[in-house]
Design a protein around this motif. Structure first.
Motif, PDB file in Angstrom:
ATOM      1  N   LEU A  31       0.826  -1.202   0.000  1.00  0.00           N
ATOM      2  CA  LEU A  31       0.000   0.000   0.000  1.00  0.00           C
ATOM      3  C   LEU A  31       0.864   1.256   0.000  1.00  0.00           C
ATOM      4  N   HIS A  32       1.892   1.273   0.807  1.00  0.00           N
ATOM      5  CA  HIS A  32       2.772   2.445   0.851  1.00  0.00           C
ATOM      6  C   HIS A  32       3.582   2.593  -0.434  1.00  0.00           C
ATOM      7  N   ILE A  33       4.000   1.492  -1.029  1.00  0.00           N
ATOM      8  CA  ILE A  33       4.753   1.574  -2.287  1.00  0.00           C
ATOM      9  C   ILE A  33       3.873   2.118  -3.402  1.00  0.00           C
ATOM     10  N   VAL A  34       2.649   1.607  -3.522  1.00  0.00           N
ATOM     11  CA  VAL A  34       1.730   2.085  -4.563  1.00  0.00           C
ATOM     12  C   VAL A  34       1.420   3.570  -4.352  1.00  0.00           C
ATOM     13  N   ALA A  35       1.172   3.963  -3.114  1.00  0.00           N
ATOM     14  CA  ALA A  35       0.879   5.375  -2.839  1.00  0.00           C
ATOM     15  C   ALA A  35       2.098   6.244  -3.129  1.00  0.00           C
ATOM     16  N   TYR A  36       3.279   5.770  -2.795  1.00  0.00           N
ATOM     17  CA  TYR A  36       4.502   6.533  -3.058  1.00  0.00           C
ATOM     18  C   TYR A  36       4.721   6.708  -4.557  1.00  0.00           C
ATOM     19  N   LEU A  37       4.458   5.667  -5.318  1.00  0.00           N
ATOM     20  CA  LEU A  37       4.627   5.759  -6.765  1.00  0.00           C
ATOM     21  C   LEU A  37       3.644   6.738  -7.389  1.00  0.00           C
ATOM     22  N   ARG A  38       2.536   7.009  -6.719  1.00  0.00           N
ATOM     23  CA  ARG A  38       1.552   7.971  -7.216  1.00  0.00           C
ATOM     24  C   ARG A  38       1.726   9.353  -6.597  1.00  0.00           C
ATOM     25  N   GLY A  39       2.828   9.570  -5.872  1.00  0.00           N
ATOM     26  CA  GLY A  39       3.134  10.898  -5.367  1.00  0.00           C
ATOM     27  C   GLY A  39       2.878  11.122  -3.895  1.00  0.00           C
ATOM     28  N   TYR A  40       2.544  10.081  -3.159  1.00  0.00           N
ATOM     29  CA  TYR A  40       2.238  10.225  -1.737  1.00  0.00           C
ATOM     30  C   TYR A  40       3.505  10.457  -0.928  1.00  0.00           C
ATOM     31  N   GLN A  41       3.444  11.447  -0.034  1.00  0.00           N
ATOM     32  CA  GLN A  41       4.485  11.665   0.964  1.00  0.00           C
ATOM     33  C   GLN A  41       3.791  11.919   2.287  1.00  0.00           C
ATOM     34  N   ILE A  42       4.144  11.154   3.296  1.00  0.00           N
ATOM     35  CA  ILE A  42       3.422  11.208   4.562  1.00  0.00           C
ATOM     36  C   ILE A  42       3.534  12.571   5.232  1.00  0.00           C
ATOM     37  N   THR A  43       4.612  13.292   4.970  1.00  0.00           N
ATOM     38  CA  THR A  43       4.783  14.597   5.609  1.00  0.00           C
ATOM     39  C   THR A  43       4.119  15.735   4.827  1.00  0.00           C
ATOM     40  N   HIS A  44       3.746  15.499   3.590  1.00  0.00           N
ATOM     41  CA  HIS A  44       3.176  16.573   2.757  1.00  0.00           C
ATOM     42  C   HIS A  44       1.666  16.454   2.585  1.00  0.00           C
ATOM     43  N   TYR A  45       1.122  15.271   2.748  1.00  0.00           N
ATOM     44  CA  TYR A  45      -0.309  15.068   2.556  1.00  0.00           C
ATOM     45  C   TYR A  45      -1.007  15.087   3.908  1.00  0.00           C
ATOM     46  N   ARG A  46      -2.101  15.843   3.999  1.00  0.00           N
ATOM     47  CA  ARG A  46      -2.867  15.938   5.238  1.00  0.00           C
ATOM     48  C   ARG A  46      -4.267  15.422   5.018  1.00  0.00           C
ATOM     49  N   GLY A  91      -0.558   1.515  19.814  1.00  0.00           N
ATOM     50  CA  GLY A  91      -0.133   0.687  18.684  1.00  0.00           C
ATOM     51  C   GLY A  91      -1.226   0.515  17.652  1.00  0.00           C
ATOM     52  N   ILE A  92      -2.465   0.295  18.087  1.00  0.00           N
ATOM     53  CA  ILE A  92      -3.595   0.165  17.172  1.00  0.00           C
ATOM     54  C   ILE A  92      -3.833   1.479  16.438  1.00  0.00           C
ATOM     55  N   PHE A  93      -3.711   2.611  17.146  1.00  0.00           N
ATOM     56  CA  PHE A  93      -3.862   3.918  16.511  1.00  0.00           C
ATOM     57  C   PHE A  93      -2.819   4.111  15.410  1.00  0.00           C
ATOM     58  N   ILE A  94      -1.570   3.806  15.712  1.00  0.00           N
ATOM     59  CA  ILE A  94      -0.499   3.988  14.727  1.00  0.00           C
ATOM     60  C   ILE A  94      -0.714   3.080  13.525  1.00  0.00           C
ATOM     61  N   LEU A  95      -1.076   1.826  13.768  1.00  0.00           N
ATOM     62  CA  LEU A  95      -1.315   0.903  12.663  1.00  0.00           C
ATOM     63  C   LEU A  95      -2.492   1.357  11.802  1.00  0.00           C
ATOM     64  N   ALA A  96      -3.574   1.801  12.436  1.00  0.00           N
ATOM     65  CA  ALA A  96      -4.730   2.284  11.680  1.00  0.00           C
ATOM     66  C   ALA A  96      -4.360   3.523  10.868  1.00  0.00           C
ATOM     67  N   TYR A  97      -3.553   4.403  11.438  1.00  0.00           N
ATOM     68  CA  TYR A  97      -3.137   5.604  10.711  1.00  0.00           C
ATOM     69  C   TYR A  97      -2.248   5.244   9.529  1.00  0.00           C
ATOM     70  N   LEU A  98      -1.335   4.297   9.727  1.00  0.00           N
ATOM     71  CA  LEU A  98      -0.456   3.878   8.630  1.00  0.00           C
ATOM     72  C   LEU A  98      -1.225   3.198   7.504  1.00  0.00           C
ATOM     73  N   LEU A  99      -2.371   2.630   7.800  1.00  0.00           N
ATOM     74  CA  LEU A  99      -3.203   2.028   6.755  1.00  0.00           C
ATOM     75  C   LEU A  99      -4.143   3.045   6.112  1.00  0.00           C
ATOM     76  N   LEU A 100      -4.770   3.884   6.921  1.00  0.00           N
ATOM     77  CA  LEU A 100      -5.793   4.786   6.397  1.00  0.00           C
ATOM     78  C   LEU A 100      -5.236   6.011   5.693  1.00  0.00           C
ATOM     79  N   HIS A 101      -4.098   6.514   6.126  1.00  0.00           N
ATOM     80  CA  HIS A 101      -3.551   7.731   5.539  1.00  0.00           C
ATOM     81  C   HIS A 101      -3.175   7.546   4.073  1.00  0.00           C
ATOM     82  N   PRO A 102      -2.372   6.535   3.693  1.00  0.00           N
ATOM     83  CA  PRO A 102      -2.084   6.367   2.263  1.00  0.00           C
ATOM     84  C   PRO A 102      -3.306   5.893   1.479  1.00  0.00           C
ATOM     85  N   ALA A 103      -4.198   5.135   2.128  1.00  0.00           N
ATOM     86  CA  ALA A 103      -5.407   4.702   1.423  1.00  0.00           C
ATOM     87  C   ALA A 103      -6.286   5.898   1.090  1.00  0.00           C
ATOM     88  N   SER A 104      -6.365   6.871   2.002  1.00  0.00           N
ATOM     89  CA  SER A 104      -7.166   8.071   1.710  1.00  0.00           C
ATOM     90  C   SER A 104      -6.530   8.881   0.595  1.00  0.00           C
TER      91      SER A 104
END
Length: 111
Positions: A31-46, A91-104
């Motif tokens: 998920l993170h690789i696909v989002a990164y290839l489409r321009g996703y950066q965790i520090t730039h996208y809100r 831990g659940i919060f961090i995991l959910a954020y790592l999944l939902l942020h690039p998916a959004s």
């Protein structure tokens, strides 16, 4: 109990779920690789929605973590019990954020 004894018990407890954990980690990385290839950066996208939903999922863990361990919330009496529960919630919060942020990012409308 020694440190290595505790790790041995942990390994036997995790063993039945090892493939689920590996599959989840692979899904997260893809998920993170696909989002990164489409321009996703965790520090730039809100996305405040991903943050709010992740927070709610983390808070809901207060109810279902004791149920998953065949325990009750009323059994959490000592400081170490509370630290363990709060660590699980974080831990659940961090995991959910790592999944939902690039998916959004992947499902958002591009303007």
């Amino acid at each position: 109990m020694t440190f290595y004894g505790a790790l041995t018990i942990l390994m036997y407890a995790i063993a039945p779920y090892a493939w689920w954990l590996v599959a989840g980690a692979v899904f997260l990385v893809i998920l993170h690789i696909v989002a990164y290839l489409r321009g996703y950066q965790i520090t730039h996208y809100r996305c405040n929605g991903a943050l709010i939903v992740s927070g709610l999922v983390g808070l809901s863990a207060i109810a279902w973590i004791p149920m998953m361990t065949n325990s009750q919330l009323s059994y959490i009496a000592t400081a170490s019990d509370w630290v363990a529960l709060i660590s699980g919630v974080v831990g659940i919060f961090i995991l959910a954020y790592l999944l939902l942020h690039p998916a959004s990012y992947l499902v958002r409308e591009k303007t």
